[in-house]
Motif scaffolding. Sequence first.
Motif: not given
Length: 853
Positions: A741-742, A746-747, A808-811
Amino acid sequence: MDEEEQNKLIDIVKELVHRLLSQSPQSQQNPQNPNFENSFRYALRILSSRLTPSIAPDAAAIAESVKRRLATQGKSSDALSFADLFAKFSSKTGPGSVNNKWAVIYLLKIISEDRKSAKNVVNSSTLLPNLGVHELESKNDSRVLNGKEDKQLGWRKNGVLLVNKDPENFRDVAFREFVNLVKEENEVSEEVLVRDVLYCCQGIDGKYVKFNTMVDGYCLSDLVKVPRATRVMVRKLCELGWLFRKVRGYISESMDRFPAEDVGTVGQAFCAALQDELLEYYKLLAVLEAQAMNPIPLVSESAGSGNYLSLRRLSVWFAEPMVKMRLMAVLVDKCRVLRGGAMAGAIHLHAQHGDLLVHEFMKRLLRRVCSPLFEMVRSWVLEGELEDIFAEFFVVGHPVKAESLWREGYRLHSGMLPSFISQSLAQRILRTGKSINFLRVCCDDRGWADAATEAATAAGTSTRRGSLGYGETDALETLVIEAAKRIDKHLLDVIYKRYKFREHCLAIKRYLLLGQGDFVQYLMDIVGPELSEPANTISSFKLAGLLESAIRSSNAQYDDPDILDRLRVKLMPHGTGDRGWDVFSLEYDARVPLDTLFTESVMARYLKIFNFLWKLRRVEHALIGAWKAMKPNCITSNSFTKLQHAVKLQLLSTLRRCQVLWDEMNHFVTNLQYYIMFEVLEVSWSNFSNEMEAAKDLDDLLAAHEKYLHSIFEKSLLGERSQSLFKSLFVLFDLILRFRSHADRLYEGIRELQARTMESSLSSRDKKKSARQTNDMHTKPGSWLSDGRKALTQRAGEFLRNMEQELDATANEYTSLLEGFLAQLPVQQHVDLKFLLFRLDFTEFYTRLRPSV
């Protein structure tokens, strides 16, 4: 003997008497003397008497006795000489030899002993005159000669002639005196006691011998005057009556309870066998009753062979019936609370006896007792009929539905399993009957009858009643083995060929376990938009139509129509907030008889595996969708030439961060899916196929299928021991879906920024044309196109910063969850899960990056 030999013998006796009398000074030598005539007649009576010595006629024993006596007297040389002479004497046969050698040796022994004892009494010359002939003629027959008269007359107690018996024998006097003594000591005659004992042995009180409840047995009244030995013997003999009373009471009690209570066919057979034994007992008592009618002689010549019955003779007659009756009484006590197979097993334990009489008796009894039990076995093994009205058989049936017939319809009752049938044989008996009933009820098949007939022929028995019995355990085992082999083979043929079990297992693997790749991919593509909606808005009919479209658009369309008809859409119960992805599943309709293997619990486990694989495929599908949006030809750097350098660098950094995170997630999902599809599903299917081929009965097939399902369950992290790992994996799946979803946001923003940038570079004519085309799309409040270039640059920078923070949080969260997941793999029980870590960290990237992993 002819007349000439008889005259010759008489002459010899006369000569012997004449010579003996001639040695006596008181005797006259005239042959006409009356004393000579009396002595001659007396000698003839002695020689013609039938009295014999009271020892066994054994020449070797007599000779051995003579040798021992010579040896004890210190005459060893005489003993050796006697042994040599006796050997020559006994070996001589033919004309001129002595026929009755024992009598000759005995005569010589008696003469030797008589000579030795004669030294202390009168001279041997007075042998014949002092035989008491004159005293016998004196008519004094009322008493026996006393010791003083013996000395005066020269009576020699060790003499051979002492055994003489004439019509007025003195022993008769002694016998009559003995009779009078017995009558004085016994108030009741022995004949009466014998009759009373026979009455007691029939359970009837006699005149003097009656049943005493205080001592629980038959006994002679204390008021009756009899010797103690007689009283003890009567008590011992009446034990048979006490045993008979117990056995007959059990039979009467059992027959009175039938059919109101569950005596059972085995119990009835036991009572019938006991009754047959009692009939033989009654016959013996009838014979003894007839003999008891004859009077008991006291002491006479015919006393040893007369047809009469005394207490001592009765004890001999009762020896064998006593053994049998004791055994029957023990069995009655043991079997009073038992029935069916338990009763047969308890009786069988008493048959293990070394006494041949007891062994044969128990074998005869068990043949009758076990007849109903063996008939139940025959009927169950060859016909599948459970004829057990009184619950005596070790196979118990329960009323169940057809799909539960094999698993729950029949079971072993270990309490009714007789000890002469082993546990393995009982299991085979159970399975054979179950196979027949399964074929008849669930498969609607009648081919088992031919298989049962062939089995009986191969075992050397027949299908009729009474073909098996106790003592034929080997024949029973052969019959069961042959029947089980043929009926189980026929059952598997029906399951494999008529009901296509292999094809259905393969269909479940292809559709429920997502092994049909093109079908699964197309299905996920067409149901994806529908499943993204809330669960309560989805129509199962629409999903069923999409399923049909997926089947027609893939190679699944070439499968058997019967298999495709069984494949259906199932929506699981859902709660508030659930999406279609959370409730969608496929189910396979397993009908009779396949529902015996694919039970509700089995299909529930298949459903759980499907949900796991469907979630894995959904995550894979989401990553593929993200990759499609990330393709290089969708984003060109030429569109951002007019952007500020800082914004352009931030955009490239965000795109790279998203690409790297996608690569990590794709690596994990790809390797996990490869592990599941190949190392779990394919390996388990290969093992299951081999075990299917090796299965010899339906239990083997069920065990193989259960092992196949258990292997998938454990290796796919669905087992009880892998629940924590399973939860960690699903958290990772949810994070990957959030990443999708992120990435989409983004795209989507990048495409919007690209469109705005391209619009700003168009000519005024193109702007107007483009403005009309995009008026509806980009003129909403807050749209980037409604702002100027500066605002566009500012909004783009802010958007990219926010997206980079989210990525970054997801990573970071993904890294933490992955480390936790990888850390749990080495401690898993199943070895294949340990190799999953090897596959995920094949390049040791995670090991070098995080040594703790």
